[in-house]
Design a protein around this motif. Structure first.
Motif, PDB file in Angstrom:
ATOM      1  N   CYS A 137      42.336  30.851  22.377  1.00 30.81           N
ATOM      2  CA  CYS A 137      41.008  30.585  22.965  1.00 30.81           C
ATOM      3  C   CYS A 137      40.389  31.866  23.511  1.00 30.81           C
ATOM      4  O   CYS A 137      39.190  32.118  23.322  1.00 30.81           O
ATOM      5  CB  CYS A 137      41.118  29.545  24.068  1.00 30.81           C
ATOM      6  N   LEU A 138      41.197  32.691  24.171  1.00 27.12           N
ATOM      7  CA  LEU A 138      40.688  33.955  24.689  1.00 27.12           C
ATOM      8  C   LEU A 138      40.310  34.891  23.546  1.00 27.12           C
ATOM      9  O   LEU A 138      39.288  35.592  23.612  1.00 27.12           O
ATOM     10  CB  LEU A 138      41.740  34.605  25.588  1.00 27.12           C
ATOM     11  N   SER A 139      41.106  34.886  22.474  1.00 28.02           N
ATOM     12  CA  SER A 139      40.790  35.704  21.295  1.00 28.02           C
ATOM     13  C   SER A 139      39.479  35.255  20.668  1.00 28.02           C
ATOM     14  O   SER A 139      38.657  36.079  20.246  1.00 28.02           O
ATOM     15  CB  SER A 139      41.919  35.603  20.259  1.00 28.02           C
ATOM     16  N   LEU A 140      39.287  33.949  20.617  1.00 23.72           N
ATOM     17  CA  LEU A 140      38.044  33.396  20.094  1.00 23.72           C
ATOM     18  C   LEU A 140      36.855  33.844  20.933  1.00 23.72           C
ATOM     19  O   LEU A 140      35.813  34.237  20.399  1.00 23.72           O
ATOM     20  CB  LEU A 140      38.134  31.873  20.085  1.00 23.72           C
ATOM     21  N   PHE A 141      37.022  33.833  22.242  1.00 20.51           N
ATOM     22  CA  PHE A 141      35.960  34.262  23.154  1.00 20.51           C
ATOM     23  C   PHE A 141      35.621  35.745  22.938  1.00 20.51           C
ATOM     24  O   PHE A 141      34.450  36.125  22.856  1.00 20.51           O
ATOM     25  CB  PHE A 141      36.394  34.008  24.593  1.00 20.51           C
ATOM     26  N   LEU A 142      36.657  36.592  22.832  1.00 17.36           N
ATOM     27  CA  LEU A 142      36.425  38.025  22.609  1.00 17.36           C
ATOM     28  C   LEU A 142      35.745  38.262  21.260  1.00 17.36           C
ATOM     29  O   LEU A 142      34.859  39.121  21.145  1.00 17.36           O
ATOM     30  CB  LEU A 142      37.756  38.780  22.668  1.00 17.36           C
ATOM     31  N   LEU A 143      36.157  37.503  20.251  1.00 16.66           N
ATOM     32  CA  LEU A 143      35.552  37.640  18.931  1.00 16.66           C
ATOM     33  C   LEU A 143      34.070  37.261  18.967  1.00 16.66           C
ATOM     34  O   LEU A 143      33.228  37.924  18.334  1.00 16.66           O
ATOM     35  CB  LEU A 143      36.304  36.778  17.924  1.00 16.66           C
ATOM     36  N   LEU A 144      33.742  36.227  19.725  1.00 18.32           N
ATOM     37  CA  LEU A 144      32.340  35.817  19.862  1.00 18.32           C
ATOM     38  C   LEU A 144      31.515  36.905  20.556  1.00 18.32           C
ATOM     39  O   LEU A 144      30.384  37.190  20.153  1.00 18.32           O
ATOM     40  CB  LEU A 144      32.248  34.508  20.648  1.00 18.32           C
ATOM     41  N   ILE A 145      32.081  37.513  21.594  1.00 14.31           N
ATOM     42  CA  ILE A 145      31.363  38.576  22.308  1.00 14.31           C
ATOM     43  C   ILE A 145      31.126  39.768  21.389  1.00 14.31           C
ATOM     44  O   ILE A 145      30.011  40.302  21.299  1.00 14.31           O
ATOM     45  CB  ILE A 145      32.153  39.010  23.562  1.00 14.31           C
ATOM     46  N   VAL A 146      32.190  40.208  20.698  1.00 10.83           N
ATOM     47  CA  VAL A 146      32.073  41.348  19.789  1.00 10.83           C
ATOM     48  C   VAL A 146      31.065  41.045  18.680  1.00 10.83           C
ATOM     49  O   VAL A 146      30.218  41.887  18.342  1.00 10.83           O
ATOM     50  CB  VAL A 146      33.456  41.691  19.192  1.00 10.83           C
ATOM     51  N   GLY A 147      31.140  39.842  18.118  1.00 14.84           N
ATOM     52  CA  GLY A 147      30.204  39.462  17.062  1.00 14.84           C
ATOM     53  C   GLY A 147      28.777  39.427  17.553  1.00 14.84           C
ATOM     54  O   GLY A 147      27.863  39.905  16.865  1.00 14.84           O
ATOM     55  N   PHE A 148      28.559  38.891  18.746  1.00 19.75           N
ATOM     56  CA  PHE A 148      27.202  38.820  19.305  1.00 19.75           C
ATOM     57  C   PHE A 148      26.609  40.209  19.503  1.00 19.75           C
ATOM     58  O   PHE A 148      25.444  40.458  19.146  1.00 19.75           O
ATOM     59  CB  PHE A 148      27.238  38.060  20.633  1.00 19.75           C
ATOM     60  N   ILE A 149      27.401  41.138  20.050  1.00 19.49           N
ATOM     61  CA  ILE A 149      26.899  42.504  20.279  1.00 19.49           C
ATOM     62  C   ILE A 149      26.562  43.175  18.950  1.00 19.49           C
ATOM     63  O   ILE A 149      25.523  43.832  18.817  1.00 19.49           O
ATOM     64  CB  ILE A 149      27.927  43.334  21.074  1.00 19.49           C
ATOM     65  N   ASN A 150      27.439  43.020  17.952  1.00 25.09           N
ATOM     66  CA  ASN A 150      27.187  43.639  16.648  1.00 25.09           C
ATOM     67  C   ASN A 150      25.962  43.058  15.961  1.00 25.09           C
ATOM     68  O   ASN A 150      25.240  43.769  15.259  1.00 25.09           O
ATOM     69  CB  ASN A 150      28.414  43.482  15.743  1.00 25.09           C
ATOM     70  N   LEU A 151      25.722  41.771  16.159  1.00 22.53           N
ATOM     71  CA  LEU A 151      24.558  41.128  15.539  1.00 22.53           C
ATOM     72  C   LEU A 151      23.267  41.462  16.262  1.00 22.53           C
ATOM     73  O   LEU A 151      22.196  41.480  15.656  1.00 22.53           O
ATOM     74  CB  LEU A 151      24.757  39.606  15.522  1.00 22.53           C
ATOM     75  N   THR A 152      23.352  41.746  17.552  1.00 17.24           N
ATOM     76  CA  THR A 152      22.156  41.936  18.366  1.00 17.24           C
ATOM     77  C   THR A 152      21.547  43.314  18.202  1.00 17.24           C
ATOM     78  O   THR A 152      20.334  43.456  17.980  1.00 17.24           O
ATOM     79  CB  THR A 152      22.474  41.681  19.847  1.00 17.24           C
ATOM     80  N   SER A 153      22.375  44.364  18.308  1.00 18.01           N
ATOM     81  CA  SER A 153      21.813  45.712  18.336  1.00 18.01           C
ATOM     82  C   SER A 153      22.860  46.742  17.948  1.00 18.01           C
ATOM     83  O   SER A 153      23.976  46.732  18.489  1.00 18.01           O
ATOM     84  CB  SER A 153      21.277  46.022  19.743  1.00 18.01           C
ATOM     85  N   SER A 154      22.508  47.632  17.032  1.00 11.31           N
ATOM     86  CA  SER A 154      23.412  48.723  16.673  1.00 11.31           C
ATOM     87  C   SER A 154      23.521  49.733  17.809  1.00 11.31           C
ATOM     88  O   SER A 154      24.537  50.417  17.949  1.00 11.31           O
ATOM     89  CB  SER A 154      22.914  49.424  15.402  1.00 11.31           C
ATOM     90  N   ILE A 155      22.478  49.815  18.646  1.00  8.57           N
ATOM     91  CA  ILE A 155      22.514  50.734  19.798  1.00  8.57           C
ATOM     92  C   ILE A 155      23.550  50.260  20.814  1.00  8.57           C
ATOM     93  O   ILE A 155      24.387  51.041  21.292  1.00  8.57           O
ATOM     94  CB  ILE A 155      21.121  50.837  20.455  1.00  8.57           C
ATOM     95  N   TRP A 156      23.517  48.965  21.150  1.00 14.09           N
ATOM     96  CA  TRP A 156      24.487  48.430  22.095  1.00 14.09           C
ATOM     97  C   TRP A 156      25.895  48.463  21.509  1.00 14.09           C
ATOM     98  O   TRP A 156      26.885  48.664  22.239  1.00 14.09           O
ATOM     99  CB  TRP A 156      24.100  47.005  22.490  1.00 14.09           C
ATOM    100  N   THR A 157      25.997  48.290  20.209  1.00 13.42           N
ATOM    101  CA  THR A 157      27.308  48.395  19.560  1.00 13.42           C
ATOM    102  C   THR A 157      27.859  49.806  19.702  1.00 13.42           C
ATOM    103  O   THR A 157      29.039  50.007  20.010  1.00 13.42           O
ATOM    104  CB  THR A 157      27.210  48.023  18.073  1.00 13.42           C
ATOM    105  N   GLY A 158      26.987  50.796  19.499  1.00 13.32           N
ATOM    106  CA  GLY A 158      27.400  52.185  19.665  1.00 13.32           C
ATOM    107  C   GLY A 158      27.847  52.483  21.088  1.00 13.32           C
ATOM    108  O   GLY A 158      28.837  53.204  21.313  1.00 13.32           O
TER     109      GLY A 158
END
Length: 482
Positions: A149-170
């Motif tokens: 469940c925690l891994s799923l949560f971290l994956l969702l956060i990482v995916g959201f940041i990558n989908l939202t902005s390449s600047i925030w991902t950087g």
């Protein structure tokens, strides 16, 4: 109509015929920094326990760490010749397609997109979760459901940041890199301090308990933290004087990695016995607990962010592979489309996130994931190295600014063949899983590439689906981006 193999080879430039849109900007130091950022990540935290588990002793484990680094240096020399002869951002994909045809090129793309990257993402978030929950379960294994469940949560956060902005991902990658470096410095510094105090009893009999029967699995686990040494080939167009920069950057980076991994792994043994490491799901935290209590609150955060950065980096960089595959018709072109404002390849990233979810729920054993990723990736590296010899005979007049002695690729290929065959004999379960995963490329290739005359009803429905995806995610072709 697709291009013939000969035409495709003619379209791949050499160093003297390459035409860059901008002047090369990366010197030796820039190249080393890029490679170190790609190689040194979560691997040392993920693989330390696995290497010891399969080798059984400190001494044999150190031999595995060093041997794996030297093996990668041999492979790096082979890739340096390929990179200077065939200048393409496709890297392995280009070499395999030139040497063996379209299917092998597709196989490399399929492995990267559908197998390797999602598995590495899952490995990273699982490791991060194990370090986070260690605070609450210091003396026993945490519940598997909680880690998932925690891994799923971290994956969702990482995916959201990558989908939202390449600047925030950087920015996320920068933050994770700082914590990664700080964590490794803390571990190595604490190790030196304990050695200074004379805490070297765990080094007294370094080979006691060695288990040579599982050495192939230990090698796969040891090779995993060196993953990324061949990524510079994809950026060869940006290198100044590639003939000198490419081999030097890879070799220097790998030598630095060997030293860092040797010191980090040795530092663990200044406070932990082999048994302590094997029973811990978070080796660095167990080490911190024994050394300095205040590190118990620093190292888990550092390791977690390092693993999160590795997961994010693997998702973020997959866009280039999708772009190359879409350009050559090996993947649906919609995967290479980007958001009209942010430039994020949203469909490609979503695909990786969905595949990562699948692996997380059906293949969440860290040790098994490490071995399967290693087997799959090194089979491809073996094929690319064989391709070097094939291409020498296939294109004898090709410009090769760097030409390594033939005994180097032959020796490298021989070692990999022995490693893969030995793993097939001693680790039948994992090699069977790896081959089964590789076999999924066959129906995918037949359906997506070979079967060109699909029914008009299928094409119509696919086009409607693709257009709806475009409208929903606001993605367009690169040429339409301002």
């Amino acid at each position: 109509m697709g291009r013939s193999k000969g035409d495709y080879a003619a379209l791949v430039p050499s160093l003297s015929t390459r035409m860059s849109k901008h002047a090369p900007t990366m010197g030796l130091l820039d190249s080393i920094n890029l490679l170190l950022a790609c190689i040194i990540g979560s691997g040392i935290f993920i693989s330390a326990k696995a290497v010891l588990e399969y080798s059984g002793s400190y001494g044999l484990s150190i031999g595995v760490w060093i041997g794996c680094g030297l093996l990668c240096i041999m492979g790096a020399l082979c890739y340096a010749e390929l990179g200077c002869a065939y200048v393409s951002s496709g890297g392995d994909y280009t070499y395999l397609r030139l040497a063996f045809g379209d299917f092998m090129g597709f196989l490399r793309v399929w492995i990267e997109v559908a197998l390797s990257r999602p598995m590495i993402v899952v490995l990273s978030v699982l490791t991060a979760s194990n370090y986070l929950v260690y605070w609450f379960y210091p003396t026993c294994a945490p519940p598997e459901s909680l880690v998932k469940c925690l891994s799923l949560f971290l994956l969702l956060i990482v995916g959201f940041i990558n989908l939202t902005s390449s600047i925030w991902t950087g920015r996320l990658h920068q933050l994770c890199n700082y914590f990664k470096i700080a964590t490794l410095v803390c571990i190595m510094g604490a190790g030196f301090y304990r050695m200074f105090l004379g805490r070297v009893e765990n080094f007294a009999e370094p080979f006691e308990g060695s288990t040579y029967g599982k050495i192939t699995s230990a090698l796969y686990a040891g090779l995993f933290p060196y993953s990324g040494w061949n990524y510079l080939n994809n950026a060869i167009d940006d290198l100044k004087d590639p003939k000198r920069t490419l081999p030097r950057a890879i070799i220097v980076s790998l030598l630095i990695c060997i030293i860092v991994y040797f010191l980090t792994f040795s530092s663990y043994f200044t406070a932990l016995s082999a048994y302590d490491i094997l029973i811990s799901d978070a080796t660095a935290v167990s080490f911190a607990e024994r050394v300095f209590p205040f590190l118990l609150y620093i190292i888990p955060i550092g390791v977690t962010l390092s693993c999160v950065g590795a997961a994010s980096g693997n998702i973020f960089t997959i866009g280039q592979m999708f772009n190359v595959a879409g350009r050559d018709g090996l993947m649906p072109h919609i995967f290479s489309m980007k958001h009209y404002q942010t430039g994020v390849p949203m469909i490609a990233i979503l695909c990786e996130i969905i595949l990562s979810f699948i692996f997380l729920f059906f293949m969440s054993n860290i040790g098994k994931l490490i071995i399967c990723v290693g087997m799959i990736n090194w089979i491809c590296i073996l094929l690319a190295s064989v391709g070097l010899i094939v291409l020498r005979y296939k294109h004898p007049d090709r410009e090769r600014p760097l030409k390594v002695p033939l005994f180097i690729p032959i020796c490298f290929i021989s070692i990999l063949v022995i490693l893969i065959v030995a793993s097939a004999l001693t680790d039948l379960e994992n090699i069977s899983t790896s081959l089964l995963l590789l076999a999924t490329a066959i129906p995918a290739y037949i359906f997506g590439v070979v079967w060109k005359n699909k029914p008009s009803s299928f094409n119509r429905r696919y086009n409607i689906f693709a257009m709806n995806l475009q409208k929903f995610f606001h993605v367009v072709h690169d040429e339409h981006n301002d």
